[in-house]
Design an enzyme around this catalytic site. Structure first.
Site, PDB file in Angstrom:
ATOM      1  N   ALA A   8      43.889  19.857  61.755  1.00  0.00           N
ATOM      2  CA  ALA A   8      45.193  20.465  61.517  1.00  0.00           C
ATOM      3  C   ALA A   8      46.262  19.474  61.019  1.00  0.00           C
ATOM      4  O   ALA A   8      47.068  19.803  60.138  1.00  0.00           O
ATOM      5  CB  ALA A   8      45.675  21.131  62.806  1.00  0.00           C
ATOM      6  N   GLU A  26      33.346  22.482  72.762  1.00  0.00           N
ATOM      7  CA  GLU A  26      34.320  23.295  73.508  1.00  0.00           C
ATOM      8  C   GLU A  26      33.736  24.655  73.853  1.00  0.00           C
ATOM      9  O   GLU A  26      33.906  25.166  74.964  1.00  0.00           O
ATOM     10  CB  GLU A  26      35.620  23.420  72.700  1.00  0.00           C
ATOM     11  N   ASP A  31      42.716  21.460  54.409  1.00  0.00           N
ATOM     12  CA  ASP A  31      41.247  21.364  54.353  1.00  0.00           C
ATOM     13  C   ASP A  31      40.679  21.454  52.939  1.00  0.00           C
ATOM     14  O   ASP A  31      39.628  20.892  52.655  1.00  0.00           O
ATOM     15  CB  ASP A  31      40.627  22.527  55.152  1.00  0.00           C
ATOM     16  N   VAL A  53      43.582  36.451  47.216  1.00  0.00           N
ATOM     17  CA  VAL A  53      43.679  35.953  45.841  1.00  0.00           C
ATOM     18  C   VAL A  53      42.267  35.711  45.324  1.00  0.00           C
ATOM     19  O   VAL A  53      41.456  35.040  45.967  1.00  0.00           O
ATOM     20  CB  VAL A  53      44.529  34.659  45.783  1.00  0.00           C
ATOM     21  N   GLY A 106      47.604  31.070  51.264  1.00  0.00           N
ATOM     22  CA  GLY A 106      47.076  30.658  52.564  1.00  0.00           C
ATOM     23  C   GLY A 106      48.179  30.362  53.568  1.00  0.00           C
ATOM     24  O   GLY A 106      48.997  29.466  53.354  1.00  0.00           O
ATOM     25  N   GLY A 125      47.764  29.181  56.656  1.00  0.00           N
ATOM     26  CA  GLY A 125      47.205  28.367  57.744  1.00  0.00           C
ATOM     27  C   GLY A 125      48.189  27.269  58.103  1.00  0.00           C
ATOM     28  O   GLY A 125      49.390  27.355  57.803  1.00  0.00           O
ATOM     29  N   GLY A 148      48.645  24.284  56.839  1.00  0.00           N
ATOM     30  CA  GLY A 148      49.293  23.679  55.673  1.00  0.00           C
ATOM     31  C   GLY A 148      50.302  24.640  55.072  1.00  0.00           C
ATOM     32  O   GLY A 148      51.468  24.275  54.834  1.00  0.00           O
TER      33      GLY A 148
HETATM   34  C1  LIG Z   1      36.900  26.973  65.589  1.00  0.00           C
HETATM   35  C2  LIG Z   1      37.747  25.865  65.045  1.00  0.00           C
HETATM   36  C3  LIG Z   1      38.286  24.928  65.915  1.00  0.00           C
HETATM   37  C4  LIG Z   1      39.072  23.901  65.428  1.00  0.00           C
HETATM   38  N1  LIG Z   1      39.612  23.004  66.321  1.00  0.00           N
HETATM   39  C5  LIG Z   1      40.463  22.070  65.874  1.00  0.00           C
HETATM   40  C6  LIG Z   1      41.119  21.196  66.781  1.00  0.00           C
HETATM   41  O1  LIG Z   1      40.889  21.250  67.989  1.00  0.00           O
HETATM   42  N2  LIG Z   1      42.007  20.296  66.274  1.00  0.00           N
HETATM   43  C7  LIG Z   1      42.291  20.237  64.948  1.00  0.00           C
HETATM   44  O2  LIG Z   1      43.140  19.432  64.537  1.00  0.00           O
HETATM   45  N3  LIG Z   1      41.661  21.020  64.060  1.00  0.00           N
HETATM   46  C8  LIG Z   1      40.769  21.943  64.486  1.00  0.00           C
HETATM   47  N4  LIG Z   1      40.156  22.773  63.592  1.00  0.00           N
HETATM   48  C9  LIG Z   1      40.380  22.565  62.157  1.00  0.00           C
HETATM   49  C10 LIG Z   1      41.724  23.127  61.735  1.00  0.00           C
HETATM   50  O3  LIG Z   1      41.878  24.433  62.219  1.00  0.00           O
HETATM   51  C11 LIG Z   1      41.799  23.090  60.218  1.00  0.00           C
HETATM   52  O4  LIG Z   1      41.656  21.765  59.790  1.00  0.00           O
HETATM   53  C12 LIG Z   1      43.141  23.635  59.743  1.00  0.00           C
HETATM   54  O5  LIG Z   1      43.236  24.993  60.080  1.00  0.00           O
HETATM   55  C13 LIG Z   1      43.297  23.454  58.233  1.00  0.00           C
HETATM   56  O6  LIG Z   1      44.501  24.028  57.837  1.00  0.00           O
HETATM   57  P1  LIG Z   1      44.634  24.683  56.397  1.00  0.00           P
HETATM   58  O7  LIG Z   1      46.035  25.131  56.270  1.00  0.00           O
HETATM   59  O8  LIG Z   1      44.066  23.780  55.388  1.00  0.00           O
HETATM   60  O9  LIG Z   1      43.652  25.949  56.437  1.00  0.00           O
HETATM   61  P2  LIG Z   1      43.584  27.164  57.434  1.00  0.00           P
HETATM   62  O10 LIG Z   1      44.378  26.915  58.659  1.00  0.00           O
HETATM   63  O11 LIG Z   1      42.143  27.494  57.573  1.00  0.00           O
HETATM   64  O12 LIG Z   1      44.305  28.331  56.641  1.00  0.00           O
HETATM   65  C14 LIG Z   1      43.789  28.886  55.468  1.00  0.00           C
HETATM   66  C15 LIG Z   1      44.441  30.254  55.280  1.00  0.00           C
HETATM   67  O13 LIG Z   1      44.144  30.694  53.965  1.00  0.00           O
HETATM   68  C16 LIG Z   1      43.836  32.075  54.000  1.00  0.00           C
HETATM   69  N5  LIG Z   1      42.995  32.316  52.814  1.00  0.00           N
HETATM   70  C17 LIG Z   1      41.830  31.722  52.494  1.00  0.00           C
HETATM   71  N6  LIG Z   1      41.407  32.143  51.284  1.00  0.00           N
HETATM   72  C18 LIG Z   1      42.312  33.028  50.849  1.00  0.00           C
HETATM   73  C19 LIG Z   1      42.432  33.815  49.662  1.00  0.00           C
HETATM   74  N7  LIG Z   1      41.537  33.735  48.680  1.00  0.00           N
HETATM   75  N8  LIG Z   1      43.493  34.638  49.541  1.00  0.00           N
HETATM   76  C20 LIG Z   1      44.418  34.733  50.538  1.00  0.00           C
HETATM   77  N9  LIG Z   1      44.355  34.001  51.665  1.00  0.00           N
HETATM   78  C21 LIG Z   1      43.339  33.157  51.814  1.00  0.00           C
HETATM   79  C22 LIG Z   1      43.126  32.266  55.320  1.00  0.00           C
HETATM   80  O14 LIG Z   1      43.203  33.605  55.748  1.00  0.00           O
HETATM   81  C23 LIG Z   1      43.899  31.305  56.222  1.00  0.00           C
HETATM   82  O15 LIG Z   1      44.971  31.945  56.867  1.00  0.00           O
HETATM   83  C24 LIG Z   1      39.339  23.816  64.050  1.00  0.00           C
HETATM   84  C25 LIG Z   1      38.799  24.761  63.181  1.00  0.00           C
HETATM   85  C26 LIG Z   1      38.014  25.778  63.667  1.00  0.00           C
HETATM   86  C27 LIG Z   1      37.449  26.814  62.732  1.00  0.00           C
END
Ligand SMILES: Cc1cc2nc3c(=O)[nH]c(=O)nc-3n(C[C@H](O)[C@H](O)[C@H](O)COP(=O)(O)OP(=O)(O)OC[C@H]3O[C@@H](n4cnc5c(N)ncnc54)[C@H](O)[C@@H]3O)c2cc1C
Length: 434
Positions: free
Chosen positions: A322, A174, A305, A83, A15, A17, A19
């Site tokens: 985030a 939003e 998340d 994955v 991932g 994202g 994190g």
């Molecule tokens: C529309 C929207 C608006 C938001 N607005 C806000 C905001 O204003 N402020 C804020 O703080 N937070 C906001 N959030 C929440 C924030 O984006 C998330 O909390 C944050 O992205 C979490 O980070 P993460 O690294 O856990 O996961 P993510 O950023 O979601 O990253 C997960 C990554 O894992 C990859 N992935 C998933 N499963 C697999 C797999 N099996 N194999 C390979 N890759 C995989 C995905 O492609 C992705 O790139 C928003 C979310 C959304 C959807």
């Protein structure tokens, strides 16, 4: 996956994202082989997805190539892959492009949209988690406006001009604010054959206020801002189904619409293969200790998340936004460094930097500890923070330029139907699953 094993320990991150990249950036400086895997070859800045779906920004302003992050070190690798399974006994991950062994595994797969088992909403509604989703929504909105221009049947035109959003969390607020601004500033100019007052935006929320995670004061202010923009709020109202034309709710309010966007819930996106006890079933997220180790595993971690780290202050884990993902990524890099140096692990502590949401031009709300404020200054802070956290100098510059241009000209530059949604619904629907 064609990655040679060296004598360095291999850390695999699933991932890219918030994190995943904050961890990868730090690990690239350590004496480890870092392998970042994501099903997309870019990082998505999800907080600004709503601007892509409402023609405010182009997708390349909010996406960033993951290879550009990884190239900072020759010990770093990126593979575009999904994955599908983890074999913790053999320390192998399986994917659609093959297998890979790991010494340490970090799951940072984030979350996905939760339909709570409602098939009609999943089949017929729209939702927004990825860039393709946002582009689908953008095309659908613009296509519906084009169709409304040529539709003589008032009932059909009404359905094309009704926009219904379920869920008044930050995304729903939003999104509905941005659609209202599209109506107020663009539709009136671009579509002289349409009466903008016929275009209605309905925001439906099951609870008794908008922005439930924020303070009551911010919630009241946001509701006022939405009303000023002409968004019709329906609180204490739950969507029951959507058949592609009619949104049914648990009250007497039902809406005929060709655009229904579901933003009323998320659930974890775990990978198969770990023991059932690793997952908190209801949330579909991994239970982790204060070092981000998944319950029952020493060398498998979860951040962001997908992780629930219960503490006295956060009995249900950190909010799914985030900052916890970014801070956990950075902190885990330190702990991996500690593991490799045979040092003690340090528990994670979350620093809450506040919560904010924007409703539109000059209108935002900010909660900062006990302080909360709204209006122009909050909007300015919102813009500054989002520009600051956008990945990449070019993205910041382009977004800044777009915002200034939009502000001065009351315009949205990106209202192009490049990839129609309706005609290619079959293909677009499969994109929705990405
Ligand atoms: C529309 C929207 C608006 C938001 N607005 C806000 C905001 O204003 N402020 C804020 O703080 N937070 C906001 N959030 C929440 C924030 O984006 C998330 O909390 C944050 O992205 C979490 O980070 P993460 O690294 O856990 O996961 P993510 O950023 O979601 O990253 C997960 C990554 O894992 C990859 N992935 C998933 N499963 C697999 C797999 N099996 N194999 C390979 N890759 C995989 C995905 O492609 C992705 O790139 C928003 C979310 C959304 C959807």
């Amino acid at each position: 996956m064609n990655i040679s094993k060296t004598n360095l320990p291999r850390v695999v991150i699933i991932g890219g994202g918030f994190g995943g990249i904050s961890l990868a950036k730090k690990l690239l400086k350590e004496k480890v082989q870092t392998v970042l895997i994501d099903k997309h070859n870019y990082h998505t800045f999800q907080p600004l997805l709503y601007q892509v779906s409402t023609s405010g920004l182009e997708p390349d302003s909010i996406a960033y190539p993951l290879r550009k992050i990884i190239r900072a070190s020759d010990r770093g690798y990126f593979r575009m892959a999904e994955v599908t399974k983890i074999d913790p006994e053999k320390k192998i991950i399986e994917s659609n492009i093959g297998e890979l062994t790991y010494d340490y595994l970090v799951i940072a797969t984030g979350s996905k949209t939760n339909f709570f088992g409602n098939e009609s909403i999943e089949k017929n509604g729209m939702w927004m988690k990825t860039v393709p989703h946002a582009l689908n929504i953008r095309s659908l909105i613009l296509e519906n406006l084009e169709q409304a221009v040529i539709t003589k049947d008032p009932k059909k035109r009404k359905a094309l001009l009704n926009f219904v959003i379920a869920g008044a969390g930050p995304t729903g607020v939003e999104l509905s604010g941005a659609i209202a601004e599209l109506r107020n500033h663009i539709v009136s100019k671009d579509y002289p054959d349409l009466d903008p007052s016929e275009m209605e935006i309905h925001l439906v929320e099951g609870m008794d206020r908008v922005l439930p995670p924020m303070s009551e004061k911010s919630s009241r202010k946001a509701a006022k801002f939405l009303e000023e923009l002409g968004v019709q709020l329906h609180l204490n109202t739950q969507v029951k189904s959507y058949d592609g034309n009619l949104v049914l709710t648990n009250t007497s309010k039902n809406f005929e619409t060709q655009t229904f966007i579901w933003s009323a819930g998320v659930t974890g996106a775990p990978v198969q293969g770990l023991k059932a006890s690793a997952l908190i079933e209801k949330a579909n997220r991994y239970e982790v200790n204060s070092f981000n180790q998944i319950n029952g595993y020493d060398t498998i971690f979860a951040i962001g998340d997908i992780a629930v780290m219960e503490s006295e202050e956060y009995p249900k884990g950190h909010p799914m936004v985030a900052q916890p993902a970014i801070q956990q990524g950075k902190h885990l890099a330190k702990n991996i460094h500690n593991i490799l140096g045979n040092k003690k692990l340090e528990p994670f502590g979350y620093f809450d930097k506040g919560t904010m949401a924007t409703v539109g031009r000059n209108r935002a709300v900010v909660d900062l500890g006990k302080f909360n404020f709204g209006g122009f200054f909050a909007w300015f802070v919102w813009m500054f923070v989002h520009l600051w956290f956008l990945i990449g100098f070019r993205n910041r510059l382009v977004t800044f330029f777009n915002w200034v241009y939009n502000y001065v000209n009351y315009d949205k530059a990106a209202r192009l139907i490049i990839r129609p949604f309706k005609e290619n619904q079959k293909q677009s629907k499969s994109d929705k699953a990405l």
